[in-house]
Motif scaffolding. Structure first.
Motif, short mmCIF file in Angstrom:
data_model
loop_
_atom_site.label_atom_id
_atom_site.label_comp_id
_atom_site.label_asym_id
_atom_site.label_seq_id
_atom_site.Cartn_x
_atom_site.Cartn_y
_atom_site.Cartn_z
N LEU A 280 -98.19 -91.22 -33.81
CA LEU A 280 -96.97 -91.45 -34.59
C LEU A 280 -96.33 -92.79 -34.23
N LYS A 281 -96.35 -93.12 -32.94
CA LYS A 281 -95.77 -94.39 -32.49
C LYS A 281 -96.54 -95.56 -33.07
N GLU A 282 -97.86 -95.41 -33.18
CA GLU A 282 -98.67 -96.49 -33.75
C GLU A 282 -98.32 -96.70 -35.23
N ILE A 283 -98.12 -95.59 -35.93
CA ILE A 283 -97.86 -95.67 -37.38
C ILE A 283 -96.41 -96.08 -37.66
N TYR A 284 -95.51 -95.58 -36.81
CA TYR A 284 -94.08 -95.88 -36.99
C TYR A 284 -93.57 -96.55 -35.70
N PRO A 285 -93.87 -97.83 -35.52
CA PRO A 285 -93.56 -98.50 -34.24
C PRO A 285 -92.06 -98.56 -33.93
N ASP A 286 -91.22 -98.48 -34.94
CA ASP A 286 -89.78 -98.52 -34.67
C ASP A 286 -89.21 -97.14 -34.33
N SER A 287 -90.06 -96.15 -34.32
CA SER A 287 -89.57 -94.80 -34.06
C SER A 287 -89.71 -94.45 -32.58
N TYR A 288 -89.02 -93.37 -32.20
CA TYR A 288 -89.25 -92.68 -30.93
C TYR A 288 -89.62 -91.26 -31.34
N PRO A 289 -90.90 -90.93 -31.35
CA PRO A 289 -91.35 -89.69 -32.00
C PRO A 289 -90.66 -88.42 -31.53
N MET A 290 -90.30 -88.32 -30.24
CA MET A 290 -89.64 -87.10 -29.77
C MET A 290 -88.17 -87.41 -29.47
N ALA A 291 -87.27 -86.58 -30.02
CA ALA A 291 -85.84 -86.74 -29.77
C ALA A 291 -85.27 -85.45 -29.19
N SER A 292 -84.08 -85.55 -28.62
CA SER A 292 -83.44 -84.36 -28.04
C SER A 292 -81.92 -84.50 -28.14
N LYS A 293 -81.24 -83.36 -28.29
CA LYS A 293 -79.78 -83.40 -28.32
C LYS A 293 -79.16 -82.63 -27.16
N SER B 57 -87.44 -90.09 -35.71
CA SER B 57 -88.00 -89.12 -34.76
C SER B 57 -88.62 -87.98 -35.56
N PHE B 58 -89.64 -87.32 -34.95
CA PHE B 58 -90.41 -86.33 -35.71
C PHE B 58 -90.60 -85.01 -34.96
N VAL B 59 -90.27 -84.98 -33.71
CA VAL B 59 -90.49 -83.79 -32.91
C VAL B 59 -89.24 -83.54 -32.07
N THR B 60 -88.86 -82.26 -31.92
CA THR B 60 -87.70 -81.95 -31.10
C THR B 60 -87.76 -80.50 -30.65
N TRP B 61 -86.78 -80.10 -29.85
CA TRP B 61 -86.64 -78.69 -29.41
C TRP B 61 -85.27 -78.23 -29.86
N ASP B 62 -85.23 -77.08 -30.58
CA ASP B 62 -83.92 -76.61 -31.03
C ASP B 62 -84.02 -75.19 -31.57
N TRP B 63 -82.92 -74.75 -32.18
CA TRP B 63 -82.78 -73.43 -32.79
C TRP B 63 -83.55 -73.40 -34.11
N ILE B 64 -84.18 -72.24 -34.40
CA ILE B 64 -85.06 -72.17 -35.56
C ILE B 64 -84.32 -72.34 -36.89
#
Length: 538
Positions: free
Chosen positions: A220-233, A310-317
């Motif tokens: 994902l980072k290769e395809i979207y270099p300006d992204s941070y694929p995993m985010a968290s709150k 961002s494309f991946v995270t941990w949270d409530w369903i």
């Protein structure tokens, strides 16, 4: 003085006030009923109407033989006394309830003022189990186990089928002052999620293990270099939430029970904890983890997860549908889905089936038997259906799939438990004790059902830790240790991941520092409590 110690002082003050206000509390097994003004026995013959209302678990309806009025303090922003459920409870049980409703924002302060005043409502919730133990031992609230013979539903769930409950939640004499909630939790409520639309668009398969997760983020980072694929709150809680995947999570985090050697341990000094930190550090150093993951707010996190940042995270369903609803007009392809767990165990946490943290309690006064019977009825299948489904043929019917439908609410876009509370007085916090799983609360969306099926079919759950009953001294010890060691652990976590120069030396330095701050002592508190738990459950 810590908040915990302040709270304990408050409870002591409450207990002293209650002693003065309540006087003697009455005897066991109904010995005080002769003097009851409201719910006590009389010579009146009352027709048994139990067979009209389904399975009461053995209770006879009505519950009282003369009109009885109880006060009940609940968390709600609406007036409940004229709602359908309040009237139906009165019809079935003979008990009129004067609901005292307070909003969630004011309830905690209000209940503490009420307790300190000594003028307890007949039923209330909101105090911790250890607080209830203190005022229970002062005879301000009833020891429920003293009345178990007239409470068939309580007896079945918490004496016959789960005899450990009194050992885990009671005082040193196994007196239980809190009425637990049974089978409330869904199986899967939180976990990893990923943008399936983005994964599919780029032919990236969903990961099945931690290495595949890492490779997916790299792609994902290769395809979207300006992204941070995993985010968290969740800021520092990310370590607690991900710890289950490394086998070191638990409801008492940072303490957890290691089933491999039947020992409680302090998570923050275990090799598995270092492995988790090293993995997150690798993600951070390679730009795969959001550089602001320890400071992101819900708003900034939302902005990243609903765009191509961002494309991946941990949270409530529930977030999967909330995010879709938020962006679908601009991006109809948006598709956030539940992903496999990350970490070597491949597991998520197990949510407890019995929860005493709501602190349901009954005041020790002349109404206690009626109040206890009412809670027992609401715990029965009949009472559970009333509180969380409604009255079949009156405010709801089952559709062809066995799902409840509410004709009066047909115009609402979504009939959720808040709508049921507002319209009928159902699902009020402090009233549901054994939710009926046919209720709308368990109506999963297609994405949420997929999450349940994914984890349940593979049984990807960490074992539930024993529920230990810490003494007052042990609670104080944990509170004292937490003040320093938790703050230091959080500071170390951040430095270890953010500072590229941190490595094995700094980890070893942390181990030494944690030991000085009481990491072993912290775990030992739980191990001593475990010994009592094991001895009492033999």
């Amino acid at each position: 003085m810590s908040k915990r110690i302040l709270s304990m002082v408050l409870v002591l003050i409450m207990a002293s006030t209650l002693l003065a206000a309540c006087g003697s509390g009455g005897g066991k097994n109904g010995s005080a009923s002769n003097g009851d003004k409201n719910g006590g026995a009389s010579n009146t013959v009352v027709e048994d109407t139990s067979n009209q209302y389904g399975d009461t678990g053995g209770l006879k309806l009505p519950l009282v033989d003369k009109p009885t009025k109880l006060t009940w303090m609940v968390v709600s922003e609406i007036q409940l006394n004229d709602k359908l459920i309040a009237k139906e409870i009165e019809k079935r049980t003979g008990i009129t309830i004067d609901f005292q409703s307070y909003s969630k924002n004011t309830f905690e302060d209000k209940i503490r003022l009420v307790v300190a005043s000594g003028k307890l409502p007949d039923i209330f919730n909101g105090l911790r189990p250890d607080e209830l133990k203190k005022i229970g031992q002062q005879k301000a609230v009833v020891a429920i186990n003293d009345y178990v013979d007239m409470l068939p539903n309580f007896k079945r769930l918490y004496v016959d089928e789960n005899p450990w409950v009194a050992n885990s939640y009671g005082d040193e004499n196994n007196n239980l002052y809190t009425w637990p909630i049974y089978n409330m939790n869904r199986d899967v409520n939180h976990g990893m999620m990923y943008r399936k639309d983005i994964f599919d668009k780029n032919n990236i398969p969903e990961w099945t293990n931690t290495e595949e997760f890492y490779q997916a983020l790299k792609k994902l980072k290769e395809i979207y270099p300006d992204s941070y694929p995993m985010a968290s709150k969740t800021k520092g809680d990310i370590f607690r939430d991900l710890a289950y995947g490394w086998g070191i999570g638990g409801l008492n985090y940072p303490a957890y029970y290691d089933e491999s050697d039947s020992t409680w341990k302090f998570a923050g000094v275990q090799p598995e904890y270092k492995d988790m930190l090293d993995f997150l550090k690798k993600l951070y150093n390679e730009g795969l983890l959001d550089q602001e993951f320890l400071t992101d707010t819900p708003e900034s996190w939302t902005a990243k997860m609903t765009t191509d940042k961002s494309f991946v995270t941990w949270d409530w369903i529930g977030r999967m549908d909330l995010f879709y609803n938020q962006v679908s007009s601009e991006n109809p392809e948006y598709d956030l889905r539940y992903g496999n767990p990350v970490g070597p165990t491949g597991n998520i946490r197990t949510l407890p089936k019995i929860d005493a943290d709501f602190g349901m309690a009954v005041a020790n006064n002349q109404n206690k038997e009626a109040a206890l019977k009412l809670l027992d009825y609401l715990t029965s299948p009949s009472g559970s259906e009333l509180i969380t489904l409604g009255i079949e043929g009156v405010n709801f019917n089952f559709d062809e799939n066995g799902k409840p439908v509410y004709p009066e609410l047909a115009d609402l876009p979504n009939v959720d438990i808040k709508a049921l509370e507002d319209n009928y007085g159902m699902w009020v916090e402090g009233m549901y004790l054994n939710p009926d799983h046919r209720s709308v609360y368990y109506n999963f969306t297609e994405k949420e059902q997929e999450a349940q099926d994914k984890i349940l079919s593979a049984n990807k759950f960490e074992a539930l830790d024993p529920v230990l009953n810490l003494t007052e001294e042990e609670i104080a010890t944990i509170a004292e240790l937490q003040t320093s060691i938790i703050k230091s652990m959080e500071e170390f976590n951040a430095k270890y991941i953010l500072n590229k120069n941190y490595g094995d030396k700094e980890w070893n330095d942390w181990l030494a520092a944690a030991e000085k701050m009481g990491a072993s002592k912290y775990a030992d508190v739980y191990n001593q409590a475990q010994k009592r738990f094991d001895a009492n459950n033999k």
